[in-house]
Design a protein around this motif. Structure first.
Motif, PDB file in Angstrom:
ATOM      1  N   GLN A 259       0.819  -1.206   0.000  1.00 32.13           N
ATOM      2  CA  GLN A 259       0.000   0.000   0.000  1.00 32.13           C
ATOM      3  C   GLN A 259       0.859   1.265   0.000  1.00 32.13           C
ATOM      4  OE1 GLN A 259      -3.424   0.153  -0.301  1.00 32.13           O
ATOM      5  NE2 GLN A 259      -3.200  -2.038  -0.705  1.00 32.13           N
ATOM      6  N   PHE A 260       1.950   1.222   0.751  1.00 34.54           N
ATOM      7  CA  PHE A 260       2.833   2.384   0.851  1.00 34.54           C
ATOM      8  C   PHE A 260       3.457   2.685  -0.517  1.00 34.54           C
ATOM      9  CE2 PHE A 260       6.409   4.961   2.174  1.00 34.54           C
ATOM     10  CZ  PHE A 260       5.968   5.598   3.334  1.00 34.54           C
ATOM     11  N   LYS A 261       3.943   1.645  -1.194  1.00 35.27           N
ATOM     12  CA  LYS A 261       4.554   1.809  -2.524  1.00 35.27           C
ATOM     13  C   LYS A 261       3.524   2.334  -3.522  1.00 35.27           C
ATOM     14  CE  LYS A 261       7.705   1.233  -5.789  1.00 35.27           C
ATOM     15  NZ  LYS A 261       8.268  -0.074  -6.142  1.00 35.27           N
ATOM     16  N   LYS A 262       2.309   1.861  -3.417  1.00 34.28           N
ATOM     17  CA  LYS A 262       1.242   2.273  -4.328  1.00 34.28           C
ATOM     18  C   LYS A 262       0.957   3.761  -4.209  1.00 34.28           C
ATOM     19  CE  LYS A 262      -3.587   1.162  -5.436  1.00 34.28           C
ATOM     20  NZ  LYS A 262      -4.745   0.307  -5.067  1.00 34.28           N
ATOM     21  N   VAL A 263       0.966   4.285  -2.975  1.00 34.89           N
ATOM     22  CA  VAL A 263       0.606   5.685  -2.746  1.00 34.89           C
ATOM     23  C   VAL A 263       1.806   6.615  -2.849  1.00 34.89           C
ATOM     24  CG1 VAL A 263      -0.284   7.313  -1.027  1.00 34.89           C
ATOM     25  CG2 VAL A 263      -1.408   5.107  -1.357  1.00 34.89           C
ATOM     26  N   TYR A 264       2.933   6.230  -2.248  1.00 40.64           N
ATOM     27  CA  TYR A 264       4.085   7.138  -2.149  1.00 40.64           C
ATOM     28  C   TYR A 264       5.193   6.842  -3.159  1.00 40.64           C
ATOM     29  CZ  TYR A 264       1.857   8.490   2.217  1.00 40.64           C
ATOM     30  OH  TYR A 264       0.958   8.937   3.156  1.00 40.64           O
ATOM     31  N   GLY A 265       5.103   5.723  -3.875  1.00 42.74           N
ATOM     32  CA  GLY A 265       6.062   5.442  -4.929  1.00 42.74           C
ATOM     33  C   GLY A 265       7.357   4.806  -4.478  1.00 42.74           C
ATOM     34  N   VAL A 266       7.536   4.598  -3.176  1.00 45.15           N
ATOM     35  CA  VAL A 266       8.738   3.942  -2.646  1.00 45.15           C
ATOM     36  C   VAL A 266       8.313   2.962  -1.559  1.00 45.15           C
ATOM     37  CG1 VAL A 266      10.309   5.859  -3.119  1.00 45.15           C
ATOM     38  CG2 VAL A 266       9.080   5.777  -0.940  1.00 45.15           C
ATOM     39  N   LEU A 267       9.175   2.013  -1.250  1.00 48.33           N
ATOM     40  CA  LEU A 267       8.900   1.099  -0.152  1.00 48.33           C
ATOM     41  C   LEU A 267       9.155   1.797   1.180  1.00 48.33           C
ATOM     42  CD1 LEU A 267      10.552  -2.103  -1.622  1.00 48.33           C
ATOM     43  CD2 LEU A 267       8.095  -1.745  -1.232  1.00 48.33           C
ATOM     44  N   PRO A 268       8.496   1.358   2.265  1.00 43.76           N
ATOM     45  CA  PRO A 268       8.686   2.006   3.572  1.00 43.76           C
ATOM     46  C   PRO A 268      10.143   2.071   4.009  1.00 43.76           C
ATOM     47  CG  PRO A 268       6.832   0.507   3.649  1.00 43.76           C
ATOM     48  CD  PRO A 268       7.471   0.306   2.320  1.00 43.76           C
ATOM     49  N   GLY A 269      10.895   0.975   3.809  1.00 43.45           N
ATOM     50  CA  GLY A 269      12.299   0.966   4.209  1.00 43.45           C
ATOM     51  C   GLY A 269      13.119   1.981   3.434  1.00 43.45           C
ATOM     52  N   GLU A 270      12.836   2.110   2.150  1.00 41.92           N
ATOM     53  CA  GLU A 270      13.538   3.098   1.334  1.00 41.92           C
ATOM     54  C   GLU A 270      13.203   4.512   1.778  1.00 41.92           C
ATOM     55  OE1 GLU A 270      13.539   0.491  -2.837  1.00 41.92           O
ATOM     56  OE2 GLU A 270      11.965   1.984  -2.441  1.00 41.92           O
TER      57      GLU A 270
END
Length: 285
Positions: A259-270
């Motif tokens: 979900q995070f990648k879908k909305v913000y374009g990056v993975l949470p760890g990145e």
């Protein structure tokens, strides 16, 4: 119970203020019956004392206290002696354009802890409001209005955060309180049906009415809140992705990542790595 007596900490910026009128009014006597306005009326009693009533509930307001009249809700004010009010018609909005005074069920009458400071800030607001040629006028009047709001909330907190009664419920209260519930229960598995029960509406009707007002369904807004909270935790804490996922209501870290990648374009760890790198960087090297 909808909300604890302790004010919630989920009301966040960005902040915005929409001022519609600012004025100082003096009177020999006051007899105002069943007036209503489309925005909040915040009226500070500088001198005199007033009886104000809404929905059959009456309060005595003394000098140094503020009256808060909700949008669209008829109110009356009476005084048999002269007085001066410093008042504004205003909308104070926080994140997602939520009405701050709807989310915080602030009592209708509040004693201001420092009346001298309140009156000084209001005097500046009134002067800036009347000077349309003033440089950075919007910034200045917004700053003053937020300072006054902070003093009002401080007075409310000092009094123990008493909530206004159902006599002061307006049309905007139902969904504001629902949003408050969602914000305080991000870690829970909430369903459409349960959210509907909280506002005594069917899930389908709730979705339509909520979307008409906010441009998204309650479940869509709940997902936005969860992602925003996870973003904050990544910025401010060292919690694991599993712990962040659990505290924000995601089933597991994998689903949070998706979900995070879908909305913000990056993975949470990145995202965390980039933010922490910038935070630790010496600006002047």
């Amino acid at each position: 119970m909808w909300m604890s007596t302790k004010p919630p900490d989920w009301v966040e910026g960005p902040w915005s203020v929409q001022l519609h009128s600012v004025n100082r009014s003096a009177y020999a006597k006051l007899h105002m019956e069943n007036r209503s306005f489309p925005n909040w009326i915040i009226s500070y009693v500088k001198t005199g004392h007033v009886l104000t009533s809404t929905g059959g509930e009456t309060h005595t307001v003394k000098a140094g206290e503020v009256m808060l009249h909700p949008p669209g809700l008829p109110f009356s004010e009476h005084a048999d002696v002269g007085g001066v009010h410093l008042w504004m018609q205003v909308s104070i909005l926080c994140s997602h354009q939520f009405d701050l005074l709807m989310l915080y069920r602030v009592s209708p009458v509040i004693a201001i802890p420092n009346p001298v400071r309140y009156e000084a800030v209001f005097a500046k607001l009134l002067a800036d409001w009347g000077n349309r040629a003033l440089s950075f006028r919007d910034l200045k009047i917004t700053t003053s209005a937020l300072q006054l709001t902070e003093m009002i909330l401080s007075g409310w907190e000092k009094a123990g955060n008493p909530e206004r009664s159902s006599a002061y419920n307006s049309s905007g209260d139902r969904f504001a309180r629902l949003i408050g519930q969602m914000s305080m229960r991000l870690e829970e598995k909430l369903t459409r049906e349960e959210l509907g029960r909280l506002v005594c509406l069917s899930a389908n009707y709730m979705d339509r009415a909520f979307q008409q007002q906010f441009g998204r369904t309650p479940m869509q807004m709940l997902r936005e809140m969860r992602l925003k909270r996870s973003k904050q935790l990544l910025e401010m804490s060292e919690e694991t992705l599993e712990a962040i996922a659990a505290s924000c209501g995601f089933t597991d870290a994998s689903y949070l990542c998706k979900q995070f990648k879908k909305v913000y374009g990056v993975l949470p760890g990145e995202y965390r790595e980039t933010v922490q790198s910038k935070q630790s960087e010496n600006v002047y090297g």
